[in-house]
Design an enzyme around this catalytic site. Sequence first.
Site, PDB file in Angstrom:
ATOM      1  N   LYS A   1      43.964  36.381  33.599  1.00 59.29           N
ATOM      2  CA  LYS A   1      44.419  36.070  34.379  1.00 59.29           C
ATOM      3  C   LYS A   1      43.332  36.442  35.832  1.00 59.29           C
ATOM      4  CE  LYS A   1      46.513  33.833  32.590  1.00 59.29           C
ATOM      5  NZ  LYS A   1      46.566  31.483  32.141  1.00 59.29           N
ATOM      6  N   ASP A   2      42.913  37.613  36.849  1.00 55.66           N
ATOM      7  CA  ASP A   2      42.345  38.036  37.850  1.00 55.66           C
ATOM      8  C   ASP A   2      41.274  37.325  37.226  1.00 55.66           C
ATOM      9  OD1 ASP A   2      45.080  39.937  37.758  1.00 55.66           O
ATOM     10  OD2 ASP A   2      43.850  41.741  37.477  1.00 55.66           O
ATOM     11  N   ARG A   3      40.549  37.600  36.652  1.00 55.80           N
ATOM     12  CA  ARG A   3      39.416  36.997  36.143  1.00 55.80           C
ATOM     13  C   ARG A   3      38.575  35.178  36.747  1.00 55.80           C
ATOM     14  NH1 ARG A   3      36.661  39.962  31.225  1.00 55.80           N
ATOM     15  NH2 ARG A   3      38.556  41.564  30.387  1.00 55.80           N
ATOM     16  N   ALA A   5      40.631  33.723  39.241  1.00 57.73           N
ATOM     17  CA  ALA A   5      41.612  33.606  40.096  1.00 57.73           C
ATOM     18  C   ALA A   5      40.079  34.125  41.362  1.00 57.73           C
ATOM     19  CB  ALA A   5      42.260  34.542  40.370  1.00 57.73           C
ATOM     20  N   THR A  32      48.881  33.684  36.694  1.00 57.61           N
ATOM     21  CA  THR A  32      47.914  33.018  37.355  1.00 57.61           C
ATOM     22  C   THR A  32      48.568  33.463  39.277  1.00 57.61           C
ATOM     23  OG1 THR A  32      47.137  31.402  35.859  1.00 57.61           O
ATOM     24  CG2 THR A  32      46.343  31.284  37.939  1.00 57.61           C
TER      25      THR A  32
END
Length: 283
Positions: A1-3, A5, A32
Amino acid sequence: KDRIAVSMIDDAEQQGLLKPGGTIVEATAGNTGLALALVGINRGYKLLFVIPDKMSAAKINHLKAMGAEIRLTRSDVEKGHPEYYQDLAENLAKDIPNSFYINQFGNDSNSKAHYEWTGPEIWQQMNHNLDAIVCGVGTGGTLTGIGRYMREVAPSLEMVLADPVGSILAPLINTGEKVKPGKWLVEGIGEDYIPKICDITLAKKAYSISDKEAFDMARLLLKSEGIYAGSSSGVLVAAAIKYCLEQKKPKRVLTFVCDGGAKYQDKMYNEQWLLEKQQQGLL
């Protein structure tokens, strides 16, 4: 989810949709939101997240501790209802000056992150030798981004869906049947509709995993492997094992542990919570 974001915020800034000092609005099961908060806070944005009321209190408290404003909404309504978390978030963004609704479910920058980043990373780390990937669908970003990349570099690779019982996606893939959505306790995956960015045709096979199977698998992972995983990971690993057991020859199969178990200490790692759900006939 960091990707995703980073990808969604970068693209929104470049397109002038997200302006300095603005508010990021999103509908999220929690993870997310945590990723958007991690990126957004460092860039000076305010954060407003709409979360269904069945989600883990640990995730909600984590988001609040990061400075996000939280609106809880009903988890017993379907898309199109004004209190459905995605519809509510979209409408809130319309009324908040200098805000942007990220909309991970309809934002192509979501799947782009997995096409440009996650897919190539997997292919490299697996030494260009992989037969199947088992993943879930929340937004469809993972299936779509990785699936499209793998279709280019490994056309014979199978994308396999791991889906909670109650979601409409597995029946649609396996039989073409459009079923009425049910309810499930697993968080973050499974859908009552097909998200805009989800290319469901990339999955050729799907497995429906019950909440009990998912929770049992996650707890087994911790007990036998020391892997402290979230509830959706229980679905993915259970489906991956089912897929492997059906094969007639050895295959290299990849799945994900995409969330940590600490967020679910009050739920599937809590014996009292499990007992209550069993007594309610939900497990």
